[in-house]
Design a protein around this motif. Structure first.
Motif: not given
Length: 292
Positions: A180, A243, A217, A182-183, A186-187, A221-222
């Motif tokens: 995502a 991203t 990032t 945005a994720s 936005g982190a 996150l992933y």
């Protein structure tokens, strides 16, 4: 001409720096865009009415949100060919080859191909700059696909300077997760203060110095993306594009790319492609001034 079949090529961000955050929430970027000789294929058939019909539907994407449909309707509204006696419509069939949300610019590329194809089929005569400005209303990555040349980009990715990059073979791996955007943006831990550099310096430093500020990032996150990066790095330095979720490495020869592909494990998608500085879309359409 009543029909066209055209490519919607993938792109890679071979470098991606985030240099700041604007008051409207968008991030200031510096990036190097390059196209791949691989992507989606779109088939266009002109209609005698003003209907826009796209098949097949994409899972999880409402028709009104699909950038192909939005691009066609924007062009109708901009040129007045949706109402009155000058109605123009289109049937579009999408051969989807690029993963959704992979960081390869698939949706933006689809939109750009639609703008250029309909400008030709509908005989609208809009300039490339006009189409790029319309594309920016659909997304920040659309203009580079419309302009059709590898580019150094600044701003939110819309200020483009054509560049000539090397054109190695790439192996692109998608670890079958959806990132995502945005994720990522936005982190709290995302790097947003990389000092801006000049295009000349970036090109002089070259691949070994290039990086993607989103990568740390996205790794956190992933985990699946981190795993793909680590695996691909066993063969050559690996990078994230956009991203993500796609990651890539470059090699000098096609046989090296083929050798890596043979070792990709189950559960991942992967392909090889040559990098190119002139978009396959523009190669297929020919010189733009012959289309207006």
């Amino acid at each position: 001409m009543s029909e066209l079949t055209l490519p919607a090529p993938a792109k890679l961000n071979r470098l991606l720096h985030i240099t700041g955050r604007r008051a409207d929430g968008y991030h200031e970027l510096q990036t190097l865009f390059q196209f791949l000789e691989h992507g989606d294929i779109l088939h266009f058939q002109r209609r005698d009415d003003d209907r826009i019909r796209l098949t097949p539907a994409l899972d999880g994407v409402a028709e009104r949100d699909n950038l192909i449909v939005r691009a066609a309707r924007l062009l109708q509204d901009e040129t007045g060919c949706r109402h009155g006696g000058d109605r123009r419509g289109i049937d579009i069939t999408l051969d989807k080859r690029l993963p959704l949300g992979g960081g390869l610019g698939g949706g933006s590329s689809n939109a750009a191909t639609t703008l250029l194809a309909l400008n030709c089929l509908w005989q609208l005569g809009l300039s490339l700059d006009h189409l790029a400005a319309l594309g920016l209303r659909l997304g920040a990555d659309v203009p580079v696909f419309v302009q059709g040349h590898a580019a150094w980009a600044e701003g939110i990715g819309e200020r483009l300077t054509p560049v000539a990059l090397d054109s190695p073979w790439f192996v692109v791996v998608h670890p079958n997760v959806t990132v995502a955007t945005a994720s990522v943006f936005g982190a709290a831990q995302l790097t947003r203060d990389t000092p801006p550099i000049s295009m000349a310096r970036a090109l002089q430093e070259g691949f070994d110095a290039w990086r993607n500020d989103c990568e740390p990032t996205v790794r956190r996150l992933y985990p699946a993306v981190a795993e793909a990066l680590d695996w691909l790095s066993e063969f050559a330095p690996a990078r994230l594009t956009g991203t993500g979720a796609c990651v890539f490495c470059q090699v000098a020869h096609e046989h090296e790319a083929s050798r890596i592909l043979q070792r990709v494990g189950e559960g991942w998608q992967a392909f090889k492609a040559r990098g190119c500085n002139v978009s396959p879309l523009h190669q297929a359409l020919g010189p733009y001034d012959q289309l207006a």
